[in-house]
Design a protein around this motif. Sequence first.
Motif, PDB file in Angstrom:
ATOM      1  N   ASP A 101       0.833  -1.202   0.000  1.00 10.34           N
ATOM      2  CA  ASP A 101       0.000   0.000   0.000  1.00 10.34           C
ATOM      3  C   ASP A 101       0.869   1.254   0.000  1.00 10.34           C
ATOM      4  O   ASP A 101       1.753   1.395   0.847  1.00 10.34           O
ATOM      5  CB  ASP A 101      -0.922   0.006   1.228  1.00 10.34           C
ATOM      6  CG  ASP A 101      -2.148   0.867   1.002  1.00 10.34           C
ATOM      7  OD1 ASP A 101      -1.976   2.039   0.619  1.00 10.34           O
ATOM      8  OD2 ASP A 101      -3.268   0.376   1.183  1.00 10.34           O
ATOM      9  N   LEU A 102       0.582   2.142  -0.954  1.00 14.34           N
ATOM     10  CA  LEU A 102       1.422   3.334  -1.119  1.00 14.34           C
ATOM     11  C   LEU A 102       0.680   4.616  -0.734  1.00 14.34           C
ATOM     12  O   LEU A 102       1.148   5.711  -1.016  1.00 14.34           O
ATOM     13  CB  LEU A 102       1.887   3.432  -2.580  1.00 14.34           C
ATOM     14  CG  LEU A 102       2.607   2.186  -3.120  1.00 14.34           C
ATOM     15  CD1 LEU A 102       2.831   2.290  -4.616  1.00 14.34           C
ATOM     16  CD2 LEU A 102       3.944   1.998  -2.407  1.00 14.34           C
ATOM     17  N   HIS A 103      -0.470   4.485  -0.103  1.00 14.11           N
ATOM     18  CA  HIS A 103      -1.277   5.668   0.239  1.00 14.11           C
ATOM     19  C   HIS A 103      -0.881   6.190   1.623  1.00 14.11           C
ATOM     20  O   HIS A 103      -1.060   5.501   2.611  1.00 14.11           O
ATOM     21  CB  HIS A 103      -2.764   5.325   0.243  1.00 14.11           C
ATOM     22  CG  HIS A 103      -3.261   4.862  -1.088  1.00 14.11           C
ATOM     23  ND1 HIS A 103      -3.169   3.562  -1.490  1.00 14.11           N
ATOM     24  CD2 HIS A 103      -3.838   5.548  -2.107  1.00 14.11           C
ATOM     25  CE1 HIS A 103      -3.680   3.447  -2.714  1.00 14.11           C
ATOM     26  NE2 HIS A 103      -4.092   4.643  -3.102  1.00 14.11           N
ATOM     27  N   SER A 104      -0.418   7.428   1.662  1.00 13.24           N
ATOM     28  CA  SER A 104       0.142   7.908   2.928  1.00 13.24           C
ATOM     29  C   SER A 104      -0.656   9.025   3.599  1.00 13.24           C
ATOM     30  O   SER A 104      -0.271   9.497   4.661  1.00 13.24           O
ATOM     31  CB  SER A 104       1.575   8.393   2.693  1.00 13.24           C
ATOM     32  OG  SER A 104       1.579   9.367   1.672  1.00 13.24           O
ATOM     33  N   MET A 150      -5.287   1.517   2.592  1.00 12.73           N
ATOM     34  CA  MET A 150      -6.328   2.246   1.853  1.00 12.73           C
ATOM     35  C   MET A 150      -7.136   1.307   0.962  1.00 12.73           C
ATOM     36  O   MET A 150      -8.215   1.641   0.517  1.00 12.73           O
ATOM     37  CB  MET A 150      -5.604   3.305   1.014  1.00 12.73           C
ATOM     38  CG  MET A 150      -6.464   4.202   0.206  1.00 12.73           C
ATOM     39  SD  MET A 150      -7.390   5.319   1.230  1.00 12.73           S
ATOM     40  CE  MET A 150      -8.188   6.269  -0.062  1.00 12.73           C
ATOM     41  N   MET A 151      -6.594   0.137   0.694  1.00 14.42           N
ATOM     42  CA  MET A 151      -7.272  -0.771  -0.230  1.00 14.42           C
ATOM     43  C   MET A 151      -7.636  -2.077   0.479  1.00 14.42           C
ATOM     44  O   MET A 151      -6.948  -2.475   1.434  1.00 14.42           O
ATOM     45  CB  MET A 151      -6.358  -1.053  -1.414  1.00 14.42           C
ATOM     46  CG  MET A 151      -6.013   0.233  -2.168  1.00 14.42           C
ATOM     47  SD  MET A 151      -5.048  -0.037  -3.649  1.00 14.42           S
ATOM     48  CE  MET A 151      -3.596  -0.756  -3.000  1.00 14.42           C
ATOM     49  N   VAL A 152      -8.682  -2.722  -0.019  1.00 13.91           N
ATOM     50  CA  VAL A 152      -9.174  -3.929   0.662  1.00 13.91           C
ATOM     51  C   VAL A 152      -8.087  -5.005   0.715  1.00 13.91           C
ATOM     52  O   VAL A 152      -7.858  -5.613   1.761  1.00 13.91           O
ATOM     53  CB  VAL A 152     -10.424  -4.487  -0.062  1.00 13.91           C
ATOM     54  CG1 VAL A 152     -10.862  -5.794   0.573  1.00 13.91           C
ATOM     55  CG2 VAL A 152     -11.546  -3.486  -0.005  1.00 13.91           C
ATOM     56  N   HIS A 153      -7.396  -5.196  -0.400  1.00 12.53           N
ATOM     57  CA  HIS A 153      -6.429  -6.308  -0.393  1.00 12.53           C
ATOM     58  C   HIS A 153      -5.235  -6.032   0.511  1.00 12.53           C
ATOM     59  O   HIS A 153      -4.663  -6.965   1.065  1.00 12.53           O
ATOM     60  CB  HIS A 153      -6.004  -6.675  -1.812  1.00 12.53           C
ATOM     61  CG  HIS A 153      -5.077  -5.716  -2.485  1.00 12.53           C
ATOM     62  ND1 HIS A 153      -5.507  -4.543  -3.033  1.00 12.53           N
ATOM     63  CD2 HIS A 153      -3.747  -5.763  -2.706  1.00 12.53           C
ATOM     64  CE1 HIS A 153      -4.474  -3.918  -3.582  1.00 12.53           C
ATOM     65  NE2 HIS A 153      -3.399  -4.627  -3.386  1.00 12.53           N
ATOM     66  N   PRO A 185     -11.056   0.776   3.978  1.00 19.11           N
ATOM     67  CA  PRO A 185     -11.837  -0.471   4.087  1.00 19.11           C
ATOM     68  C   PRO A 185     -12.471  -0.669   5.471  1.00 19.11           C
ATOM     69  O   PRO A 185     -13.555  -1.242   5.573  1.00 19.11           O
ATOM     70  CB  PRO A 185     -10.790  -1.567   3.828  1.00 19.11           C
ATOM     71  CG  PRO A 185      -9.722  -0.886   3.035  1.00 19.11           C
ATOM     72  CD  PRO A 185      -9.673   0.521   3.548  1.00 19.11           C
TER      73      PRO A 185
END
Lengths: 241, 351
Positions: A101-104, A150-153, A185
């Motif tokens: 995940d790259l969302h900061s 930030m993402m489900v996976h 999520p």
Amino acid sequence: MIAEILKAYNEAVFETDKEAAFEVVEAALAAGLRAEEVVFKVVIPAVEEMMSSITKDPDANLAQHFMTAQIAAEVTERMLQRFAHPPAILGRVVIGTAAGDLHSLGKRIVMGCLKALMVEVVDLGVNVPAERFVEAALEHDAQVIAVSAMMVHTATSEQGARAVRRILDERGLSNRIKLVVGGAPYRFDNELYKIVGGDGWAADGITAGRIIIHLIRDVKSEQNGQNEQNKQHEEREHDPA
Amino acid sequence: MTPLEILTAAIRGESAPRIPIFCNLLDQGARELGMGQRDYYRRGEQVAEGQLRMNRRYGYDNLWSLFYVGKEAEFFGCREILFADDGSPNVADFVVKEWDDIARLELPEDITRHPAWEESATCLKILRAEAGETHPICAYLTASTSLPALLMGMERWLELLLTGPADLRDHLLTLCSDFFRQQVAAYRAAGANVLLYSTPFSTPYFIGKQRFERFAMPWMERDLAPGGVEGIVYYCGMAPFNEVIPQVIEQLGIGIHYLSPLADLAEAKGSIEQRLVGQNRLTCGVIDDIQLIRWNREQIRAEVQRICQIGIPGGRPGSHFLFGTGVMPMAIPEPNIRLLLEAAFEFGRVS
């Protein structure tokens, strides 16, 4: 005077006007307020105000969360240099985004908020392997690991928070280090944090500060209780009666 | 009736045997073809084949031409996408690392000659040839106010938006808006007829209502001005936007709204109905598909039924309603996808 300063500061933060917030702080210092008072009587109450307004105010938004945290962190950092004595630190948190995940953004809001609340933050950045979270928490003697996804996976992955949980359990660290999770999520499935093994979660970066502080206090109180038990045990062993 | 006719009837409020049902199984196409995502998304033929197979298997109404959301960043020079075989790809190389990089950004003069367009065009050509007469073909287009997040990350974009120099911010937004205008024209020309206008940064959830009105609205007007709003669907990436539906209708003229699963569906539908009496309109009720990972049969059916009961009260025709999903996570068990769609076809019937 403090009430007026707090009101002006809150208005600036609510309008996400960083410059105006700094002007309020400078004016307060010029009027004789100490740096300690700026942090403890203005900045921290403003963060707490934002925490409670999130649930009450339908127009509290991500931009406000972001600016509240950034302004609070920057003001606090500036004021700390002027403190007569270093302040007591509430605790220590290791934070990063889950593997893959790259969302900061969420992480940054949480960090800003925690810094203003006198929590030391160790930022591991983005795409952090689970082992690294645990190693860093041990290295820095942190009470909490915070994993943002930030993402489900990336929230549910076996390489993310679940892996941190597994390592903490396997190494018998679960009482010493708590795991908190956050990100989109978890807002869509409020039970997801339990599934991935989190001890807590927050719907937004600002309230994450509150959750993390509770967990830090839990760990410390558990440690204090343990220390007290050890002490009593030692005393009994040395007591000939 | 074909899926395209059912969608058209729903928008016009005409009678049809059921409501349109949209399901977004994007990354599942790679699994269907037994490929890793990096390989799958390399070729337009593969994406088209994956989407056609998913559509045939489950029978929902729409077909997607979208590869992955970060693809738009490739037009601006992004060279690295982080692929994962269990979820959606991410932009791994932000082309704007420092604010100074914005001045160096270049927009292709004609995006349809850019290599990033080539495979999308191939995919669209196949979809149009195979199902263009019968199925709506969806395209995903990021609004000017949200595209910078793909170029510099959400965090840096929010910082620039809130505290950065206005001239730099406006320069970036102009580039992004010009890109949008080119892209929407290219998709229309290539046969896409459902154009998802993705604008999460233009929601009160992100920037508050005042900033929505003063900052986002003028940029959205600029995005949409040359091409108009035919086929445009207002979508905010799962962020709720009920409170700005009136402005979106009145100022932008968009009558199709793909809602957040967190939104009050009845309120949103009421708001759209009230403002577009006798006109084309569509409320898209969206299920919280993250819950599908662990919901059981009864829970899935109950939620689909709830959504449909709000959308088509009394099962009456002419309800201007569509049942849809978000970007279905890969972790949803296959039987749950089936259950979801079976329930949607059952409760989406119109009598």
